[in-house]
Design a protein around this motif. Structure first.
Motif, PDB file in Angstrom:
ATOM      1  N   VAL A  17      56.711  -1.423  -8.690  1.00  0.00           N
ATOM      2  CA  VAL A  17      57.810  -0.734  -9.494  1.00  0.00           C
ATOM      3  C   VAL A  17      57.296  -0.581 -10.873  1.00  0.00           C
ATOM      4  N   GLU A  18      56.510  -1.513 -11.443  1.00  0.00           N
ATOM      5  CA  GLU A  18      55.845  -1.349 -12.499  1.00  0.00           C
ATOM      6  C   GLU A  18      54.855  -0.179 -12.616  1.00  0.00           C
ATOM      7  N   ASN A  19      54.098   0.056 -11.477  1.00  0.00           N
ATOM      8  CA  ASN A  19      53.271   1.208 -11.394  1.00  0.00           C
ATOM      9  C   ASN A  19      53.987   2.405 -11.434  1.00  0.00           C
ATOM     10  N   TYR A  20      55.034   2.428 -10.466  1.00  0.00           N
ATOM     11  CA  TYR A  20      55.745   3.663 -10.323  1.00  0.00           C
ATOM     12  C   TYR A  20      56.604   4.300 -11.716  1.00  0.00           C
ATOM     13  N   ASN A  21      57.101   2.843 -12.540  1.00  0.00           N
ATOM     14  CA  ASN A  21      57.588   3.313 -13.858  1.00  0.00           C
ATOM     15  C   ASN A  21      56.599   4.113 -14.893  1.00  0.00           C
ATOM     16  N   ARG A  22      55.270   3.528 -14.664  1.00  0.00           N
ATOM     17  CA  ARG A  22      54.191   4.065 -15.428  1.00  0.00           C
ATOM     18  C   ARG A  22      53.963   5.505 -14.954  1.00  0.00           C
ATOM     19  N   ALA A  23      54.236   5.733 -13.749  1.00  0.00           N
ATOM     20  CA  ALA A  23      53.764   6.938 -13.127  1.00  0.00           C
ATOM     21  C   ALA A  23      54.620   8.177 -13.409  1.00  0.00           C
ATOM     22  N   ILE A  24      56.019   7.663 -13.626  1.00  0.00           N
ATOM     23  CA  ILE A  24      57.162   8.569 -13.654  1.00  0.00           C
ATOM     24  C   ILE A  24      57.242   9.023 -15.390  1.00  0.00           C
ATOM     25  N   SER A  25      56.659   8.114 -16.062  1.00  0.00           N
ATOM     26  CA  SER A  25      56.689   8.434 -17.476  1.00  0.00           C
ATOM     27  C   SER A  25      55.777   9.232 -17.848  1.00  0.00           C
ATOM     28  N   GLU A  26      54.427   9.779 -17.008  1.00  0.00           N
ATOM     29  CA  GLU A  26      53.444  10.461 -17.412  1.00  0.00           C
ATOM     30  C   GLU A  26      53.585  11.873 -16.777  1.00  0.00           C
ATOM     31  N   VAL A  27      54.718  12.406 -17.118  1.00  0.00           N
ATOM     32  CA  VAL A  27      55.242  13.938 -16.478  1.00  0.00           C
ATOM     33  C   VAL A  27      54.206  15.108 -17.387  1.00  0.00           C
ATOM     34  N   PRO A  28      53.487  15.860 -16.540  1.00  0.00           N
ATOM     35  CA  PRO A  28      52.780  16.792 -17.126  1.00  0.00           C
ATOM     36  C   PRO A  28      53.547  17.813 -17.866  1.00  0.00           C
ATOM     37  N   ASN A  29      52.958  18.500 -18.926  1.00  0.00           N
ATOM     38  CA  ASN A  29      53.809  19.484 -19.412  1.00  0.00           C
ATOM     39  C   ASN A  29      54.100  20.764 -18.747  1.00  0.00           C
ATOM     40  N   ASP A  30      53.044  21.093 -17.955  1.00  0.00           N
ATOM     41  CA  ASP A  30      53.166  22.680 -17.285  1.00  0.00           C
ATOM     42  C   ASP A  30      53.899  22.065 -15.936  1.00  0.00           C
ATOM     43  N   TYR A  31      55.223  22.635 -15.685  1.00  0.00           N
ATOM     44  CA  TYR A  31      55.797  22.359 -14.553  1.00  0.00           C
ATOM     45  C   TYR A  31      55.521  23.366 -13.355  1.00  0.00           C
ATOM     46  N   TYR A  32      54.539  24.267 -13.604  1.00  0.00           N
ATOM     47  CA  TYR A  32      54.107  25.275 -12.636  1.00  0.00           C
ATOM     48  C   TYR A  32      52.703  25.043 -12.171  1.00  0.00           C
ATOM     49  N   GLY A  33      52.069  24.197 -12.768  1.00  0.00           N
ATOM     50  CA  GLY A  33      50.465  23.970 -12.662  1.00  0.00           C
ATOM     51  C   GLY A  33      50.156  23.026 -11.608  1.00  0.00           C
ATOM     52  N   GLU A  34      49.118  23.301 -11.205  1.00  0.00           N
ATOM     53  CA  GLU A  34      48.507  22.247 -10.218  1.00  0.00           C
ATOM     54  C   GLU A  34      48.633  20.667 -10.412  1.00  0.00           C
ATOM     55  N   ASP A  35      48.596  20.313 -11.863  1.00  0.00           N
ATOM     56  CA  ASP A  35      48.897  18.981 -12.154  1.00  0.00           C
ATOM     57  C   ASP A  35      50.096  18.433 -11.778  1.00  0.00           C
ATOM     58  N   TYR A  36      51.239  19.533 -12.087  1.00  0.00           N
ATOM     59  CA  TYR A  36      52.440  18.960 -11.610  1.00  0.00           C
ATOM     60  C   TYR A  36      52.907  18.881 -10.328  1.00  0.00           C
ATOM     61  N   LYS A  37      52.114  19.630  -9.583  1.00  0.00           N
ATOM     62  CA  LYS A  37      52.153  19.491  -7.903  1.00  0.00           C
ATOM     63  C   LYS A  37      51.450  18.090  -7.485  1.00  0.00           C
ATOM     64  N   ARG A  38      50.557  17.565  -8.103  1.00  0.00           N
ATOM     65  CA  ARG A  38      49.898  16.525  -7.705  1.00  0.00           C
ATOM     66  C   ARG A  38      50.599  15.268  -8.180  1.00  0.00           C
ATOM     67  N   TYR A  39      51.088  15.362  -9.768  1.00  0.00           N
ATOM     68  CA  TYR A  39      52.145  14.309 -10.114  1.00  0.00           C
ATOM     69  C   TYR A  39      53.223  14.080  -9.082  1.00  0.00           C
ATOM     70  N   ARG A  40      53.921  15.342  -8.642  1.00  0.00           N
ATOM     71  CA  ARG A  40      55.185  15.070  -7.820  1.00  0.00           C
ATOM     72  C   ARG A  40      54.833  14.553  -6.441  1.00  0.00           C
ATOM     73  N   ALA A  41      53.506  14.804  -5.991  1.00  0.00           N
ATOM     74  CA  ALA A  41      53.185  14.195  -4.667  1.00  0.00           C
ATOM     75  C   ALA A  41      52.890  12.622  -4.861  1.00  0.00           C
ATOM     76  N   MET A  42      52.164  12.280  -5.982  1.00  0.00           N
ATOM     77  CA  MET A  42      51.811  10.965  -6.112  1.00  0.00           C
ATOM     78  C   MET A  42      53.158  10.122  -6.519  1.00  0.00           C
TER      79      MET A  42
END
Length: 179
Positions: A17-42
């Motif tokens: 849960v702590e890892n998940y908390n860290r992951a959701i707090s690191e949202v990429p700024n570009d909502y339409y880029g590849e970084d955001y897609k990888r972030y959502r998948a993770m």
């Protein structure tokens, strides 16, 4: 299962849960880029793993931790980020409380708890709303909140009357109806 096994499983779950908390707090700024897609998948992978782990530990968590299952469902849901972050914070606090309760529990108390869990035919929510029956957990949560407020108002009629009078006076002042 021994008390140490359960404590270990809940500690591992807390770390996830702590890892998940860290992951959701690191949202990429570009909502339409590849970084955001990888972030959502993770984040979706984290959610999947946490929902499975919670399902495995749910009966113990609800029995020892006070049955705040709706908070867990909100924390591992695909909803608004602010709501998820506050629910995850509550989940972490609840898991810390559970680990503390297990630390202070004797083997005999733990055996009684296990016997109580295995004998119980009821939901882990103990007669309240069953999580599996809820289609909208947010609605059920607010029904609980407003139901508790209604009970408090019925129990404390004088105080609630004063509060209602002050609220009405404030609205009269705010909208200028007193002039």
């Amino acid at each position: 299962m021994t008390i140490n096994d359960l404590k270990t499983q809940i500690t591992v779950f807390r770390a996830q849960v702590e890892n998940y908390n860290r992951a959701i707090s690191e949202v990429p700024n570009d909502y339409y880029g590849e970084d955001y897609k990888r972030y959502r998948a993770m984040v979706n992978i984290h959610r999947y793993q946490l929902n499975r782990a919670y399902g495995k530990l749910e009966k113990y968590i609800n029995k020892i931790g006070g049955g705040i299952g709706l908070t867990y469902l909100t924390a591992f849901d695909d909803g608004q980020l602010g709501t998820i972050e506050s629910a995850v914070s509550s989940v972490l606090q609840n898991l810390d409380r559970i680990i503390g309760r297990l630390d202070g529990m004797s083997d005999k108390e733990f055996e009684n708890l296990l016997a109580d869990i295995s004998q119980s035919k009821e939901d882990a929510t103990q007669g309240k709303i069953a999580i599996k029956d809820i289609k909208n957990p947010h609605r059920a949560y607010w029904k609980f909140v407003f139901g508790d407020i209604r009970k408090w108002i019925n129990k404390n009629k004088i105080v609630s009357t004063v509060i209602a009078g002050l609220a009405i006076a404030y609205l009269v002042y705010l909208f200028g109806w007193n002039k």
